[in-house]
Design an enzyme around this catalytic site. Structure first.
Site, PDB file in Angstrom:
ATOM      1  N   SER A  85       0.719  -1.220  -0.079  1.00  0.00           N
ATOM      2  CA  SER A  85      -0.253   0.115   0.486  1.00  0.00           C
ATOM      3  C   SER A  85       0.217   1.260  -0.280  1.00  0.00           C
ATOM      4  O   SER A  85       0.105   2.829  -0.720  1.00  0.00           O
ATOM      5  CB  SER A  85      -1.054   0.119   1.012  1.00  0.00           C
ATOM      6  N   ASP A  99      -2.739   5.774  11.413  1.00  0.00           N
ATOM      7  CA  ASP A  99      -3.400   3.700  11.691  1.00  0.00           C
ATOM      8  C   ASP A  99      -1.536   3.178  11.286  1.00  0.00           C
ATOM      9  O   ASP A  99      -1.430   1.883  12.016  1.00  0.00           O
ATOM     10  CB  ASP A  99      -3.265   3.292  10.208  1.00  0.00           C
ATOM     11  N   HIS A 105       0.430   4.082   6.842  1.00  0.00           N
ATOM     12  CA  HIS A 105       0.662   5.040   6.122  1.00  0.00           C
ATOM     13  C   HIS A 105       1.564   6.240   6.450  1.00  0.00           C
ATOM     14  O   HIS A 105       1.695   6.632   6.956  1.00  0.00           O
ATOM     15  CB  HIS A 105      -0.389   5.292   5.417  1.00  0.00           C
TER      16      HIS A 105
END
Length: 307
Positions: free
Chosen positions: A60, A281, A284
């Site tokens: 990601s 989170d 990221h």
């Protein structure tokens, strides 16, 4: 080790999407016309390839998790290109897969966000000049294990029944064969220029796995072989995870990434020091973090190309 489900659930929130007009899609995979005959008395010339191509893969943070901001949509160089790879992007842009478009963000898939490749490409264009093109070929999938890119394991990995539905959908965008699609896209790109480097950002799903460097080495070697590349002319750049001081959860994997150059002599580690997280989170980067990381990838690539 953090599973794909947790990573992907967190990744899916808050990412803006944007597209391009149809006339921005250019097919550079068509063969050039036959050159006109020249007088044999002319001095010989060596023509540089018209495009420098860089492969990007990972999960990601390579895919791009931060929303694209207004500043990221302006001044995108016209000679900065992005290959249409995912099936959904072909439909979205109204163009064939494995053709080029102007590299307006997002670059992974039209539903993703800002990626380090955005500002890597801009910096490379700045260095190489307006008469040269830079092309990004990306296969990055939120939540993906490094297994998704192992030539001999990716199909079996993608067929597992325990993957969440959202993740199965991501894998299907790449024909349930991310490695194979990356090679197919790269071969199409080679019709336009020369692959000069490979960018990797992956590790959250394989956090602190001691076998990760050897797995990455196998993937790198397979890419070199399948694409006819010379390691000395095609380095591998691997980015660090979000650091502990920035709230990173997988910061421990940075010690594993640090060993990569001892396993792959033509690899380099890209520091994430000072790259801020999204504050949500622990996995990221924020948009500014991606910009900084991307420029660091470019600075290292430029220094290696100048050796």
């Amino acid at each position: 080790m953090f599973g794909a489900v947790a990573l992907g659930f967190l990744m899916a929130s808050g990412v803006a999407s944007c597209g391009d007009d149809d006339d921005s899609v250019i097919d550079y995979t068509k063969p050039d016309p036959e050159p006109e005959a020249v007088d044999s008395t002319d001095n010989p010339t060596t023509e540089e390839p018209k495009m420098s191509i860089f492969l990007c893969f990972g999960q990601s943070n390579m895919e791009g998790n931060a929303a694209v901001e207004d500043q990221d949509r302006v001044d995108v160089p016209s000679n900065f290109k992005n290959m249409i790879v995912a099936k959904g992007d072909a439909d979205h842009y109204g163009a064939a897969r494995y053709t080029w478009r102007k590299a307006d963000p997002p670059l992974a898939r039209f539903t993703t966000g800002l990626t380090p490749a955005d500002y890597f490409g801009r910096k490379m264009v700045e260095k190489l000049g307006a008469d040269h093109e830079v092309g990004i070929v990306m296969v990055a999938i939120g939540g993906a294990s490094i297994e998704a890119f192992e030539k001999d394991k990716c199909k079996e990995y993608c067929s597992r029944t325990d993957h969440a539905d959202w993740y199965k959908n991501y894998l299907a965008e790449y024909d349930n064969n991310p490695y194979g699609v990356l090679v197919t896209a790269a071969k199409a790109a080679q019709k336009s220029g020369v692959i000069r480097g490979i960018l990797l950002h992956q590790g959250e799903t394989n956090n602190t796995d001691p076998t990760w460097p050897e797995t990455v080495k196998a993937i790198y070697n397979n890419l070199l072989t399948d694409l006819g590349l010379d390691a000395a002319k095609c380095p591998l750049l691997a980015g660090e995870m979000l650091r502990q001081e920035e709230g990173g959860i997988c910061w421990g994997h940075n010690a594993v990434i640090a060993t990569l150059p001892t396993v792959i002599p033509t690899s380099y580690v890209i520091s994430s020091e000072g790259c801020k997280g999204n504050g949500v989170d622990g996995f990221h980067f924020c948009a500014e973090g991606y910009r900084i990381l991307g420029e660091r990838y470019a600075a290292k690539m430029i220094s290696v190309m100048n050796k």
